[in-house]
Design a protein around this motif. Structure first.
Motif, short mmCIF file in Angstrom:
data_model
loop_
_atom_site.label_atom_id
_atom_site.label_comp_id
_atom_site.label_asym_id
_atom_site.label_seq_id
_atom_site.Cartn_x
_atom_site.Cartn_y
_atom_site.Cartn_z
N SER A 1 0.83 -1.18 0.00
CA SER A 1 0.00 0.00 0.00
C SER A 1 0.88 1.24 0.00
N LEU A 2 0.37 2.36 -0.50
CA LEU A 2 1.13 3.60 -0.55
C LEU A 2 1.47 4.10 0.85
N GLY A 3 0.70 3.66 1.85
CA GLY A 3 0.96 4.08 3.21
C GLY A 3 2.04 3.29 3.91
N THR A 4 2.75 2.42 3.20
CA THR A 4 3.80 1.60 3.81
C THR A 4 5.04 2.45 4.05
N PRO A 5 5.42 2.69 5.31
CA PRO A 5 6.65 3.46 5.56
C PRO A 5 7.87 2.69 5.05
N CYS A 6 8.75 3.38 4.37
CA CYS A 6 9.94 2.73 3.82
C CYS A 6 10.74 1.99 4.90
N PRO A 7 11.01 2.62 6.06
CA PRO A 7 11.81 1.92 7.08
C PRO A 7 11.14 0.66 7.64
N SER A 8 9.83 0.49 7.44
CA SER A 8 9.13 -0.67 8.00
C SER A 8 9.23 -1.92 7.14
N ILE A 9 9.76 -1.79 5.92
CA ILE A 9 9.87 -2.95 5.03
C ILE A 9 11.10 -3.74 5.44
N GLU A 10 10.86 -4.86 6.08
CA GLU A 10 11.95 -5.68 6.59
C GLU A 10 12.49 -6.62 5.52
N THR A 11 13.77 -6.84 5.54
CA THR A 11 14.48 -7.73 4.61
C THR A 11 13.99 -7.61 3.17
N PRO A 12 14.13 -6.41 2.55
CA PRO A 12 13.73 -6.29 1.15
C PRO A 12 14.58 -7.18 0.26
N ASP A 13 14.04 -7.55 -0.88
CA ASP A 13 14.78 -8.38 -1.83
C ASP A 13 15.84 -7.55 -2.55
N CYS A 14 15.58 -6.25 -2.68
CA CYS A 14 16.51 -5.35 -3.34
C CYS A 14 16.10 -3.93 -2.95
N GLU A 15 17.06 -3.03 -2.81
CA GLU A 15 16.73 -1.64 -2.52
C GLU A 15 17.86 -0.76 -3.01
N TYR B 1 6.12 -6.76 -4.99
CA TYR B 1 5.85 -5.32 -5.03
C TYR B 1 7.13 -4.50 -5.15
N LEU B 2 7.10 -3.50 -6.03
CA LEU B 2 8.18 -2.55 -6.18
C LEU B 2 7.66 -1.20 -5.69
N TYR B 3 8.11 -0.80 -4.50
CA TYR B 3 7.72 0.49 -3.91
C TYR B 3 8.74 1.53 -4.33
N TYR B 4 8.30 2.79 -4.47
CA TYR B 4 9.27 3.85 -4.65
C TYR B 4 8.91 5.08 -3.83
N TYR B 5 9.99 5.71 -3.34
CA TYR B 5 9.92 6.81 -2.38
C TYR B 5 10.85 7.93 -2.83
N LYS B 6 10.67 9.11 -2.26
CA LYS B 6 11.63 10.19 -2.50
C LYS B 6 12.95 9.89 -1.79
N THR B 7 12.87 9.37 -0.57
CA THR B 7 14.07 9.03 0.20
C THR B 7 13.85 7.70 0.91
N SER B 8 14.90 7.15 1.48
CA SER B 8 14.79 5.88 2.20
C SER B 8 14.14 6.05 3.57
N PHE B 9 13.83 7.28 3.95
CA PHE B 9 13.22 7.54 5.26
C PHE B 9 11.74 7.89 5.18
N ASP B 10 11.20 7.96 3.96
CA ASP B 10 9.81 8.40 3.78
C ASP B 10 8.82 7.47 4.48
N GLN B 11 7.74 8.07 4.96
CA GLN B 11 6.70 7.32 5.68
C GLN B 11 5.60 6.81 4.75
N SER B 12 5.56 7.29 3.51
CA SER B 12 4.59 6.76 2.55
C SER B 12 5.22 6.73 1.17
N ALA B 13 4.85 5.72 0.39
CA ALA B 13 5.41 5.54 -0.95
C ALA B 13 4.77 6.52 -1.92
N LEU B 14 5.55 6.96 -2.89
CA LEU B 14 5.00 7.75 -3.98
C LEU B 14 4.20 6.85 -4.91
#
Length: 155
Positions: free
Chosen positions: A1-15, A42-55
């Motif tokens: 979901s777009l509301g997924t904070p970037c820091p909360s995604i544990e063990t990403p496959d790639c970042e 899912y491929l999420y994208y953010y402005k920064t690695s600290f963003d609280q919601s995905a673009l």
């Protein structure tokens, strides 16, 4: 979901950082540097690695990954799907491009259940996640766009 904070995604496959071609409707087509996080399908994208919601977020199953020779930039690749938006990306170097294309290609074949955990970024499958890869090279570039297949507020 777009509301997924970037820091909360544990063990990403790639970042890491990629450029993404954006623009639709009233916004011009241009390139923006975005922080991408790949987690299962899912491929999420953010402005920064600290963003609280995905673009934006792209659900990858059904897409095909390939080089993008029509883009006149080094290390360009794309995700295409019939009757869906084509996403264009540019990596900082050959190694990063190969890493992203390989990981995203695996995600396009993802056959397990979709993540349905309310956006915590933890897949609801019992299978182990692929190894984590990270890139941090590159600098932020100026005015560029958001390419989600979803309606989202540009920030």
């Amino acid at each position: 979901s777009l509301g997924t904070p970037c820091p909360s995604i544990e063990t990403p496959d790639c970042e890491g950082w990629l450029m993404k071609l954006g623009g639709s409707g009233v916004t011009p087509k241009n390139w923006r540097k975005r922080w991408f996080v790949l987690k299962s399908n899912y491929l999420y994208y953010y402005k920064t690695s600290f963003d609280q919601s995905a673009l934006g977020v792209v659900t990858l199953p059904g897409y095909s990954m390939s080089l993008a020779p029509e883009i006149k930039r080094s290390f360009a690749f794309k995700a295409t799907r019939e009757k869906a938006r084509t996403y264009y990306f540019v990596a900082d170097n050959q190694e990063d491009m190969n890493k992203w294309m390989d990981n995203m290609a695996e995600a396009t074949k993802y056959s397990g259940p979709l993540i349905t955990d309310g956006g915590t970024g933890t897949p609801d499958t019992g299978s182990p996640a692929p190894s984590r890869a990270s890139t941090t090279s590159g600098s932020m570039l100026g005015n560029t766009d958001d390419l989600s297949g979803h309606k989202s507020t540009l920030q």
